[in-house]
Scaffold this active site. Structure first.
Site, short mmCIF file in Angstrom:
data_model
loop_
_atom_site.label_atom_id
_atom_site.label_comp_id
_atom_site.label_asym_id
_atom_site.label_seq_id
_atom_site.Cartn_x
_atom_site.Cartn_y
_atom_site.Cartn_z
N ASN A 136 0.53 -2.01 -6.67
CA ASN A 136 1.57 -1.81 -5.66
C ASN A 136 1.31 -0.59 -4.78
O ASN A 136 2.22 0.08 -4.33
CB ASN A 136 2.97 -1.79 -6.30
N LYS A 180 -2.89 4.48 -5.06
CA LYS A 180 -3.52 3.91 -6.25
C LYS A 180 -4.87 3.26 -5.88
O LYS A 180 -5.18 3.10 -4.68
CB LYS A 180 -2.58 2.88 -6.87
N HIS A 186 2.18 5.46 -5.84
CA HIS A 186 3.13 6.00 -6.82
C HIS A 186 3.81 7.21 -6.20
O HIS A 186 3.19 7.97 -5.47
CB HIS A 186 2.40 6.44 -8.10
N TYR A 191 1.63 8.50 -17.28
CA TYR A 191 2.50 7.34 -17.53
C TYR A 191 3.10 7.35 -18.93
O TYR A 191 3.48 6.30 -19.45
CB TYR A 191 1.71 6.05 -17.29
N GLU A 213 4.74 16.11 -12.69
CA GLU A 213 3.55 15.44 -12.17
C GLU A 213 2.72 16.41 -11.31
O GLU A 213 1.49 16.40 -11.38
CB GLU A 213 3.98 14.20 -11.38
P1 CMP Z 1 4.63 3.35 -10.60
O1 CMP Z 1 5.65 3.81 -9.62
O2 CMP Z 1 3.26 3.91 -10.49
O3 CMP Z 1 5.18 3.64 -12.08
C1 CMP Z 1 5.01 2.80 -13.16
C2 CMP Z 1 4.20 1.61 -12.82
O4 CMP Z 1 4.18 0.59 -13.77
C3 CMP Z 1 4.77 0.97 -11.59
O5 CMP Z 1 4.52 1.76 -10.47
C4 CMP Z 1 4.10 -0.39 -11.59
O6 CMP Z 1 2.89 -0.39 -10.84
C5 CMP Z 1 3.77 -0.57 -13.06
N1 CMP Z 1 4.46 -1.74 -13.60
C6 CMP Z 1 5.78 -1.93 -13.69
N2 CMP Z 1 6.02 -3.15 -14.24
C7 CMP Z 1 4.81 -3.72 -14.50
C8 CMP Z 1 4.40 -4.95 -15.06
N3 CMP Z 1 5.28 -5.85 -15.47
N4 CMP Z 1 3.07 -5.18 -15.17
C9 CMP Z 1 2.16 -4.26 -14.77
N5 CMP Z 1 2.51 -3.07 -14.22
C10 CMP Z 1 3.81 -2.80 -14.08
#
Ligand code: CMP
Length: 143
Positions: free
Chosen positions: A112, A9, A115, A49, A126
């Site tokens: 984080n 990311k 993904h 998403y 995807e």
């Molecule tokens: P990802 O695995 O990319 O898939 C969905 C994403 O939503 C997840 O990682 C997080 O980065 C994001 N996400 C989940 N919960 C929250 C939250 N409370 N606030 C912002 N982003 C979120």
């Protein structure tokens, strides 16, 4: 052989973690099939998403993923979908075990680092959303 979609990311790209992340999957023994640095069009981010469309953080999520380049990849190997998720660690960095990518480098649930597809159906969806067939290398990994 199983394939999965992984994406470093914008926070992972900015922190210089592309090489570290690629190394972890190479060292594990998986095969890199595709990789590209790209700024994500909003429409692609929204499609990617789509399952989170009703969540309160959807707008924030799309804003973040389109905020700077990501490094999108396809990796191949036995049980790569599940194993990659284990190597990534839990979504919330505070719950991700040390030794996992998010456990070692992630700071917030939104930022984080990485993904990864969560199921065979997601991986198929995807991969076809992010890559066309010509971008997928076909070669034997002999060692
Ligand atoms: P990802 O695995 O990319 O898939 C969905 C994403 O939503 C997840 O990682 C997080 O980065 C994001 N996400 C989940 N919960 C929250 C939250 N409370 N606030 C912002 N982003 C979120």
């Amino acid at each position: 052989m199983e394939k999965t979609f992984l994406m470093v990311k914008p926070d992972g790209v900015q922190r210089g973690l592309i090489g570290e992340i690629i190394s972890r999957f190479e060292n594990k023994g998986y095969k890199l099939v595709s990789g590209k640095l790209m700024t994500v069009p909003r429409e692609l981010a929204e499609q990617h998403y789509a399952e989170h469309k009703e969540r309160p953080f959807f707008g924030e999520l799309v804003d973040f993923i389109t905020s700077g380049p990501v490094f999108a990849m396809i990796w191949e190997g036995e049980d790569v979908i599940t194993t990659a998720r284990q190597m990534m660690g839990k979504t919330k960095p505070s719950e991700a075990a040390p030794g996992t990518i998010r456990g070692d480098f992630g700071m917030t649930v939104g930022k984080n680092i990485i993904h990864g597809s969560d199921s065979p159906a997601s991986a198929e969806r995807e991969i076809s959303l992010w890559f066309n067939k010509e971008e997928q290398s076909v070669y034997e990994k002999t060692i």
